[in-house]
Design an enzyme around this catalytic site. Structure first.
Site, mmCIF file in Angstrom:
data_model
loop_
_atom_site.group_PDB
_atom_site.id
_atom_site.type_symbol
_atom_site.label_atom_id
_atom_site.label_comp_id
_atom_site.label_asym_id
_atom_site.label_seq_id
_atom_site.Cartn_x
_atom_site.Cartn_y
_atom_site.Cartn_z
ATOM 1 N N PHE A 166 1.387 24.835 55.227
ATOM 2 C CA PHE A 166 0.084 25.362 54.840
ATOM 3 C C PHE A 166 0.127 25.957 53.437
ATOM 4 O O PHE A 166 1.084 26.641 53.069
ATOM 5 C CB PHE A 166 -0.364 26.479 55.797
ATOM 6 C CG PHE A 166 -0.534 26.054 57.222
ATOM 7 C CD1 PHE A 166 -1.751 25.582 57.675
ATOM 8 C CD2 PHE A 166 0.524 26.122 58.116
ATOM 9 C CE1 PHE A 166 -1.916 25.197 59.002
ATOM 10 C CE2 PHE A 166 0.373 25.746 59.435
ATOM 11 C CZ PHE A 166 -0.854 25.283 59.879
ATOM 12 N N ASP A 167 -0.912 25.695 52.672
ATOM 13 C CA ASP A 167 -1.204 26.540 51.525
ATOM 14 C C ASP A 167 -1.752 27.852 52.088
ATOM 15 O O ASP A 167 -2.278 27.868 53.211
ATOM 16 C CB ASP A 167 -2.243 25.858 50.630
ATOM 17 C CG ASP A 167 -2.754 26.784 49.543
ATOM 18 O OD1 ASP A 167 -1.924 27.340 48.807
ATOM 19 O OD2 ASP A 167 -3.983 26.955 49.443
ATOM 20 N N LYS A 168 -1.626 28.927 51.345
ATOM 21 C CA LYS A 168 -2.108 30.215 51.856
ATOM 22 C C LYS A 168 -3.594 30.423 51.591
ATOM 23 O O LYS A 168 -4.405 30.528 52.502
ATOM 24 C CB LYS A 168 -1.316 31.374 51.234
ATOM 25 C CG LYS A 168 -1.805 32.756 51.706
ATOM 26 C CD LYS A 168 -1.032 33.875 51.033
ATOM 27 C CE LYS A 168 -1.415 34.049 49.578
ATOM 28 N NZ LYS A 168 -2.805 34.577 49.394
#
Length: 633
Positions: free
Chosen positions: A317-319
């Site tokens: 995941f990107d944050k």
């Protein structure tokens, strides 16, 4: 032949619509009015029309020494036309091309994302002779060399990668790091800046260290283009199947024809060997799965995407904007007095500012303290202090809002007794102090809050069988660690540029992992295309949405476990249809050689098997989702 190939490729949908009309008319004339001779002409026309693109594809495949399924269908149709089996010839070509049109529609991918990325890259720059020179000359970015000095003013893009040699300001680096909060950078720290980022306030002079394609933004473009090109070579299942199946059927037909001297029997083998249920069953299953996904807020861009998603064991995941909201918000707040006057005054002053942190203060005052933003106290004077905050006069009160440097300049003590904010700093939150008339009244910790459904979504992914959950971010490691601890992630890495994320994904792939990456920004593009499957949040940038394989509509992370369940059910349904199709072909061959199946009865079985796989595929659309898990209706 090239011209003919282009014509059929550009008009495939129209041609199939016309063939469908002809087939429907032939069936009506044959069974409703008994005009078999007219229906045969219509079937024959359909067979001839559909035969042309099949022959072209078969010849092109043979040039590369590939015996394709198109070759089998072409030979079977030609044979059927020769012996007068016009209905078989027409229906076989119609079904084959109809399956292609359905699959093409679901697999259509746009490359406009590349154009959009290119347009976002800086085109011109203001070059100066020295850090203190202000006689700037506007030049094309292609004319810039390393070590050139470039003047960047408020509201302008940084044209190159470099370091600040004069001035300071806040830079919006979302296009590169994905982080929502502008970062203050200055010549004092010789801070680095990146091409494609925006200077929201201040004036700086940058000395170029990387230009053109060597910049971080240039690398994003390069990585996206390379990965897009590599994905276009993916082969459909039918192509892989035909590698072995087509030569076997052709060989059997040839041997039978030579041994028995029965041309009709040999052609019958070819016609019955055409896997019609497979041709139509696979794309119909995929379209049904895609339809089920769309109904539940999941947009898959093609059959291969569902297959890839079903095989994923690691989700990265990107944050920002993915696990979090992507917008600055007050995560924690301490009010050092019992009344809410300070919040009224703070909201009034911050409403005068365009800074993202100011908007977070105003929104928190509205939602948490029920302050009517339309009727705030009047502000008579404001003064923005770059890199520190804002000072304002509100109904006779002196209001100072900003960081520790601002309070130090205002001679306001930060000692707050038992109000310890060290933990907020450890979490990577930006601390904003509000002082009224020289007294500290509010401390707010502002950051990027988690989506309300994030924790539940990650838990459901683990329940579905995802083994490894990872977060990658351009934000600081302290912030990343704090969020990872709250979510129970297996790994979390901060301070990463776009290419770093892509490299990390490739490293996971070398370990044998099947990786999906979930992101929402332009900076996520390299990671989205480097992963085995790219998943974009629907409210993210158009670039991320377009180059991804799956889109979660409305940016709802809770749709991710739903998408995974739908993908697995779709793949299972597709395998069922493949089994039905292969079992049908096997049954027809056994029946043909046993003497109880002939061309007419064989075509009836073929059409029945096609109906069965279509009905089986449509069962997907009748299924409901229970907590993200597909279940029968």
């Amino acid at each position: 032949m090239l011209t003919l190939q282009k014509f059929f490729a550009n008009n495939k949908r129209t041609i199939v619509i016309g063939m469908t009309v002809f087939v429907a008319a032939a069936l009506l004339l044959q069974y409703a009015f008994g005009l078999g001779f007219i229906s045969n002409w219509l079937y024959g026309a359909v067979g001839v029309i559909g035969l042309v693109p099949l022959i072209i594809k078969a010849i092109n495949s043979l040039k590369f020494k590939v015996v394709s399924i198109e070759l089998l269908v072409s030979v079977a149709v030609i044979g059927a036309l020769i012996i007068g089996e016009f209905s078989e010839a027409g229906i076989v070509t119609w079904l084959f091309l109809l399956g292609e049109v359905i699959e093409d529609a679901t697999l259509a991918k746009t490359r406009s994302a590349i154009k959009e990325l290119t347009e976002l890259a800086p085109q011109t720059a203001w070059r100066v002779e020295s850090p203190t020179d202000r006689n700037a000359e506007e030049v094309d970015v292609d004319e810039i060399d390393e070590d050139d000095y470039l003047l960047v003013k408020t509201g302008s893009q940084v044209p190159v990668d470099g370091r600040i040699v004069f001035g300071d300001g806040h830079l919006d680096e979302a296009s590169v790091t994905g982080e929502p909060l502008p970062r203050h950078k200055s010549a004092e720290g010789s801070d680095e800046v990146f091409a494609g980022t925006n200077l929201t306030d201040g004036t700086i002079v940058v000395q170029a260290t990387k230009v053109g394609e060597d910049t971080v933004f240039g690398k994003i473009l390069e990585l996206v283009e390379e990965a897009e090109d590599s994905k276009t070579g993916a082969q459909r299942f039918i192509d892989r199947f035909s590698k072995y199946y087509t030569p076997v059927v052709l060989l059997i037909a040839l041997i039978v024809g030579i041994v028995t001297q029965d041309v009709r029997l040999a052609i019958t083998i070819l016609v019955l060997g055409c896997p019609g249920a497979l041709v139509i069953g696979v794309p119909v299953s995929n379209v049904a799965g895609i339809g089920l996904g769309a109904r539940h807020g999941v947009l898959a861009k093609g059959a291969q995407m569902l297959q890839s998603l079903s095989e994923v064991d690691t989700v990265v995941f990107d944050k920002t904007g993915t696990l979090t909201t992507g917008h600055p918000a007050v995560v924690h707040a301490q009010t050092l007095s019992e009344d809410v006057l300070a919040w009224h005054l703070a909201a009034s002053a911050e409403r005068e500012s365009s800074h993202p942190l100011a908007a977070a203060i105003v929104e928190y005052a509205r939602t948490t303290h029920s302050i009517d933003i339309a009727n705030l106290p009047a502000v008579s004077e404001t003064h923005v202090i770059a890199g520190k905050g804002i000072v304002a006069s509100v109904e006779g009160h002196h209001v100072a809002i900003g960081n520790e440097a601002l309070l130090a300049a205002e001679n306001i003590a930060l000692t707050t007794g038992d109000n310890d904010t060290n933990e907020w700093k450890h979490q990577g939150l930006s601390l904003v102090y509000v002082a009224v008339d020289g007294q500290l009244r509010i401390i707010a910790g502002i950051g990027d809050a988690l989506h309300p459904t994030t924790i539940t979504a990650l838990s459901q992914l683990r329940e579905r069988g995802i083994k490894h959950l990872v977060m990658l971010s351009g934000d600081g490691q302290a912030t990343v660690d704090a969020i990872a601890g709250e979510l129970g992630l297996d790994e979390a890495h901060g301070g990463l540029l776009p290419q770093d994320k892509a490299d990390f994904i490739k490293q996971l792939q070398t370990q044998g992992r099947k990786v999906a990456f979930v992101g929402d920004g332009i900076n996520d593009s390299p990671a989205l295309v480097a992963a085995d499957l790219g998943i974009a949040m629907g409210n993210g940038t158009a670039t991320a949405v377009e180059i991804s394989d799956v889109v979660l509509l409305n940016s709802d992370i809770s749709k991710l476990p739903t998408a995974y369940s739908i993908a697995r059910s779709t793949v299972a349904n597709t395998r069922e249809n493949i089994g039905i199709a292969l079992a049908t072909v096997l049954f027809l061959f056994i029946g043909l050689f046993a003497g109880f199946i002939y061309m007419a009865s064989g075509m009836l079985v073929h059409e029945a098997s096609i109906l069965i796989v279509v009905v089986n595929a449509l069962r997907l659309l009748r299924k409901k989702l229970d907590g993200g898990q597909v279940r029968k209706n």
